[in-house]
Enzyme design. Structure first.
Site, PDB file in Angstrom:
ATOM      1  N   CYS A  84      63.615  30.431  66.222  1.00  0.00           N
ATOM      2  CA  CYS A  84      63.648  31.209  67.458  1.00  0.00           C
ATOM      3  C   CYS A  84      62.417  32.079  67.715  1.00  0.00           C
ATOM      4  O   CYS A  84      61.970  32.134  68.862  1.00  0.00           O
ATOM      5  CB  CYS A  84      64.941  32.007  67.575  1.00  0.00           C
ATOM      6  SG  CYS A  84      65.686  32.496  66.041  1.00  0.00           S
ATOM      7  N   ARG A 135      65.158  28.596  53.641  1.00  0.00           N
ATOM      8  CA  ARG A 135      65.814  29.855  53.329  1.00  0.00           C
ATOM      9  C   ARG A 135      66.086  29.914  51.842  1.00  0.00           C
ATOM     10  O   ARG A 135      66.534  28.926  51.257  1.00  0.00           O
ATOM     11  CB  ARG A 135      67.128  29.974  54.097  1.00  0.00           C
ATOM     12  CG  ARG A 135      66.896  30.050  55.587  1.00  0.00           C
ATOM     13  CD  ARG A 135      68.182  30.165  56.357  1.00  0.00           C
ATOM     14  NE  ARG A 135      67.898  30.046  57.773  1.00  0.00           N
ATOM     15  CZ  ARG A 135      68.837  29.966  58.716  1.00  0.00           C
ATOM     16  NH1 ARG A 135      70.105  30.021  58.373  1.00  0.00           N
ATOM     17  NH2 ARG A 135      68.498  29.858  59.979  1.00  0.00           N
ATOM     18  N   GLN A 171      67.346  21.857  61.578  1.00  0.00           N
ATOM     19  CA  GLN A 171      68.341  22.205  62.589  1.00  0.00           C
ATOM     20  C   GLN A 171      68.076  21.434  63.872  1.00  0.00           C
ATOM     21  O   GLN A 171      66.933  21.185  64.218  1.00  0.00           O
ATOM     22  CB  GLN A 171      68.227  23.695  62.939  1.00  0.00           C
ATOM     23  CG  GLN A 171      68.504  24.635  61.794  1.00  0.00           C
ATOM     24  CD  GLN A 171      68.287  26.078  62.214  1.00  0.00           C
ATOM     25  OE1 GLN A 171      67.239  26.412  62.759  1.00  0.00           O
ATOM     26  NE2 GLN A 171      69.280  26.909  61.978  1.00  0.00           N
ATOM     27  N   ASP A 190      67.954  22.482  66.722  1.00  0.00           N
ATOM     28  CA  ASP A 190      67.903  23.798  67.335  1.00  0.00           C
ATOM     29  C   ASP A 190      67.444  23.738  68.794  1.00  0.00           C
ATOM     30  O   ASP A 190      66.669  22.860  69.163  1.00  0.00           O
ATOM     31  CB  ASP A 190      66.885  24.633  66.541  1.00  0.00           C
ATOM     32  CG  ASP A 190      67.217  26.101  66.540  1.00  0.00           C
ATOM     33  OD1 ASP A 190      68.234  26.478  67.142  1.00  0.00           O
ATOM     34  OD2 ASP A 190      66.461  26.871  65.926  1.00  0.00           O
ATOM     35  N   HIS A 230      66.787  26.776  72.180  1.00  0.00           N
ATOM     36  CA  HIS A 230      66.976  28.120  72.715  1.00  0.00           C
ATOM     37  C   HIS A 230      66.940  28.048  74.224  1.00  0.00           C
ATOM     38  O   HIS A 230      66.020  27.489  74.801  1.00  0.00           O
ATOM     39  CB  HIS A 230      65.924  29.063  72.144  1.00  0.00           C
ATOM     40  CG  HIS A 230      66.061  29.197  70.663  1.00  0.00           C
ATOM     41  ND1 HIS A 230      65.304  28.466  69.783  1.00  0.00           N
ATOM     42  CD2 HIS A 230      66.942  29.904  69.929  1.00  0.00           C
ATOM     43  CE1 HIS A 230      65.704  28.744  68.559  1.00  0.00           C
ATOM     44  NE2 HIS A 230      66.695  29.592  68.604  1.00  0.00           N
ATOM     45  N   LYS A 242      79.534  34.955  70.245  1.00  0.00           N
ATOM     46  CA  LYS A 242      79.264  33.550  69.957  1.00  0.00           C
ATOM     47  C   LYS A 242      80.518  32.708  70.027  1.00  0.00           C
ATOM     48  O   LYS A 242      81.641  33.226  70.057  1.00  0.00           O
ATOM     49  CB  LYS A 242      78.637  33.410  68.578  1.00  0.00           C
ATOM     50  CG  LYS A 242      79.550  33.844  67.449  1.00  0.00           C
ATOM     51  CD  LYS A 242      78.900  33.560  66.104  1.00  0.00           C
ATOM     52  CE  LYS A 242      79.783  34.083  64.979  1.00  0.00           C
ATOM     53  NZ  LYS A 242      79.283  33.765  63.653  1.00  0.00           N
ATOM     54  N   HIS A 268      71.169  30.773  71.500  1.00  0.00           N
ATOM     55  CA  HIS A 268      70.842  29.847  70.407  1.00  0.00           C
ATOM     56  C   HIS A 268      71.976  28.842  70.362  1.00  0.00           C
ATOM     57  O   HIS A 268      73.126  29.225  70.486  1.00  0.00           O
ATOM     58  CB  HIS A 268      70.875  30.527  69.031  1.00  0.00           C
ATOM     59  CG  HIS A 268      70.070  31.765  68.902  1.00  0.00           C
ATOM     60  ND1 HIS A 268      68.929  31.808  68.150  1.00  0.00           N
ATOM     61  CD2 HIS A 268      70.257  33.019  69.370  1.00  0.00           C
ATOM     62  CE1 HIS A 268      68.446  33.039  68.161  1.00  0.00           C
ATOM     63  NE2 HIS A 268      69.226  33.794  68.901  1.00  0.00           N
TER      64      HIS A 268
END
Length: 647
Positions: free
Chosen positions: A338, A367, A385, A387, A389, A473, A519
């Site tokens: 992000c 991570r 991911q 991912d 945004h 969320k 997200h």
RNA sequence: GCCUUUGUAGCUCAGGGGUAGAGCACUUCCUUGGUAAGGAAGAGGUCCCGGGUUCAAUUCCCGGCAAAGGCUCCA
């Protein structure tokens, strides 16, 4: 005096004062009375043999109720403790609660240790005690007496627990020779515990504090029937067979190497192809939904994460910064995409007309996970991911949620997940101080999420206080083929990053406004998602995803060439196939193809070579008979279309 | 990170202080076959790594690494 008892179906029955839930059960039927484990009185779970208050609502709890089950397991924990005390005198006891699958008891054995080899003796002792139908007796105890009891027994853990309790609210439960400090409730007697199994032993810190003493935790489970225990063990066996680590190895999907490092999966050709197919699937769906692809590097300057706030929050628990040799600059392995995407948004002035801007990237992030947390593909240190945004105006939140939910539903359908629900996480009702962002925006977004979930007809659970500090969320909770729950797919509103990165767009009023960021990752991480679908499908992937869709089995060496020609034809029709050229009998080739989970087997011999057909056999279904090559290809394509909801 | 358990052939696993074992997979040969294992021969090992005890360690002891289960579900 009579008391009135309202049963769940609304009927009201009258009893003598002092009647217990058990008396009520007996008045209904002997069989019910035998099965009653506890009672829910005015919404509170209590012992079935305690006198009922005047005029109450009553639900009798049995093994079929979650609360009955956990009461039984809680009582079983006491039984476990009694058995352990009998076998290991002097043992001190921590806590022994029921859990999702059974129960545990934390014990301090002093210098002694318990291993797998000791389980059988503990189980035997438990069964012996259980068969005595020991009654669980509840007794209110003054604090001083309770302290005296455990001081005398030398159990410092119970004494510590007593410290936190008020005089007057302390109760003891006794069954047989074992007395425990316990709030209850418990089952009437140990007679209903017919089958027990000690599952495992593990270390657990007293009160979950790693600075305190590590106790021995015994995990066990109990059932009212031996048959149920047997079925439970079969389920565990099935789960073991489906373990993605085992299947991943058997199917040549991925591997790990000590030399590369723990938690860093290496994708083998078949696994990498599987990933690619998932990625293609998502890219296509996202393109239709108006996303644009971006690409960003695997590292970013430390300053980026200072700006995003991640450095402060996770910095010391992350992989530490990489330093450049000359300038001494610091870079982080990116733990999320992000911040990079925020900078893409900020790379030029944005108009309200540009919104929503949907930036998507299959971004690999790193991570640091503690070594003990690593678990196959489900918990790794480097993962990709799906991912994206979404930068939008506050009034677009709902629309965007609807679109993302559609996307997730598409994924769930394509992978044969039939049972799922939405879990909506909102702010704490009382304390709103810990959240960033305006009240007005939060309320708007929370309502938008709830409405969006409802409009999609999703079964929804709302959890207050579960929202992140930066926004509400929606998570998808999915049940797999074995009934296990997984969290897949997440959509999160974020008021924090646009603030920190000072993101702006120019509104129709020609003034600057802050966009809302969402997200979302339908798969979550490809690694974890693949782990889940391996276990859900037991390695029998949907046709569109299967590493190989059809394997061609020539009846003998003489037909290998024919088979190769057929493979060429099918490949031209985009069907993934290969030829089993081994010098083996058809029976053997079929067996191996079945074990390899090939969706289709095509047997070719003299007959097929003559009329350009294939003898089709489907995995797990057997012989489907002959059809022309063209008809076979059409059938496969048709099935895929249907699966992907493209039809 | 910490606790428990585990680490032997590509895979699954047996064994044990004195030259390393099985099944499957693999290679070669025979067999040329029709819907879940055809036959024979062969090759394959730093018994996870390092140290210690011992005449001798893959085996026993200590340390490391990796894997599995657990360390949240509050008497």
């Amino acid at each position: 005096m009579k008391i009135d008892v309202t049963l769940p179906d609304g009927t009201v029955r009258s009893y003598d004062e002092g009647a217990t839930a058990m008396d009520v059960a007996k008045s209904i039927s002997e069989g019910l009375a035998r099965n009653v484990l506890a009672a829910k009185v005015n919404g509170e779970v209590r012992d079935a043999n305690r006198p009922l208050p005047r005029n109450c609502s009553l639900a009798l709890l049995t093994w079929n109720d979650a609360e009955g089950k956990s009461t039984m397991w809680h009582s079983s924990a006491h039984l476990l403790a009694e058995a352990v005390e009998a076998l290991y005198p002097g043992t001190k006891f921590g806590i022994g609660p029921p859990i999702e699958q059974g129960f545990y008891y934390d014990i301090d054995l002093g210098e002694r240790t318990i291993g797998d080899g000791d389980f059988a003796a503990i189980e035997a002792k438990m069964k012996e005690l259980a068969s005595k139908k020991l009654v669980f007796e509840r007794r209110a105890v003054p604090k001083a007496e309770a302290i005296a009891y455990f001081t005398d027994k030398g159990d410092e853990y119970k004494l510590e627990l007593l410290e936190g309790l008020q005089d007057g609210e302390i109760t003891f439960y006794t069954q047989g020779n074992f007395t425990d400090l316990c709030r209850g409730p418990h089952i009437p007697d140990t007679g209903s515990i017919k089958a027990v199994k000690v599952m495992s032993v593990a270390g657990a810190y007293w009160r979950g504090d790693e600075k305190r003493k590590q106790l021995t935790r015994l995990y066990a489970i109990a059932f009212p029937k031996q048959k149920e225990l047997d079925e439970y063990l079969v389920l565990l066996e099935e789960a073991k067979k489906r373990d993605h680590r085992k299947l991943g190895k058997e199917m040549d999907l991925f591997t790990f190497s000590e030399r590369v490092g723990a938690g860093l999966p290496l994708w083998l050709p078949k696994g990498a192809a599987l990933r690619e197919r998932l990625i293609d699937f998502m890219k296509t769906a996202q393109e239709e939904a108006g996303y644009v692809q971006v690409a960003t590097p695997h590292i970013g300057s430390k300053q980026l994460y200072v700006t995003s706030g991640h450095w402060e929050k996770y910095g010391k628990d992350s992989f530490q910064p990489i330093n450049t040799p000359q300038e001494g600059e610091q870079f982080m392995l990116k733990p999320m995409n992000c911040p990079h995407h925020c900078e893409i948004f900020a790379s030029r002035p944005r108009s309200y007309k540009d919104l929503p801007l949907r930036l998507a990237e299959f971004g690999t992030v790193y991570r640091y996970e503690q070594s003990g947390e690593l678990h196959g593909l489900a918990r790794v240190r480097g993962f990709t991911q799906d991912d994206a945004h979404l930068f939008c105006r506050p009034d677009q939140v709902k629309e965007e949620f609807l679109k993302v939910i559609d996307l997730v539903l598409l994924v769930l359908k394509a992978l044969n997940f039939e049972h799922f629900e939405a879990q909506v996480s909102l702010r704490d009702k009382e304390d709103r101080s810990k959240y960033i962002g305006s009240d007005e925006n939060w309320e708007k977004a929370e309502q938008a999420i709830i409405d969006a979930a409802a409009e999609c007809g999703m079964k929804t659970v709302v959890e207050y206080g579960e929202a992140a500090f930066y926004g509400p969320k929606l998570d998808f909770m999915v049940k797999d083929a074995l009934g296990r729950r997984w969290q897949l797919g997440t959509i999160q509103v974020d008021y924090n990053l646009p603030e920190r990165f000072e993101l702006e767009y120019v509104g129709s009023d020609n003034a600057k406004h802050r966009p809302v960021m969402i997200h979302r990752a339908p798969f979550g991480s490809l690694e974890r998602f693949i782990a889940v679908i391996i276990e859900h499908s037991a390695g029998r992937f949907p046709l569109w995803l299967a590493p190989e869709q059809a394997v061609i089995l020539p009846v003998s060496d003489k037909f290998v060439e024919v088979a190769q020609g057929l493979a060429k034809q099918l490949k031209a029709l985009k069907i993934r196939t290969s030829v089993d050229e081994r010098n083996e009998k058809v029976g053997r080739k079929i067996r191996d193809a079945e074990l390899a989970k090939s969706p289709f087997m095509l047997v070719v011999g003299e007959k097929e070579a003559a009329d350009n057909t294939v003898a089709v056999r489907e995995h797990g279904q057997g012989d489907l008979g002959s059809m022309s090559t063209v008809a076979f290809a059409a059938m496969i394509q048709e099935r895929i279309k249907e699966q992907l909801a493209l039809a």
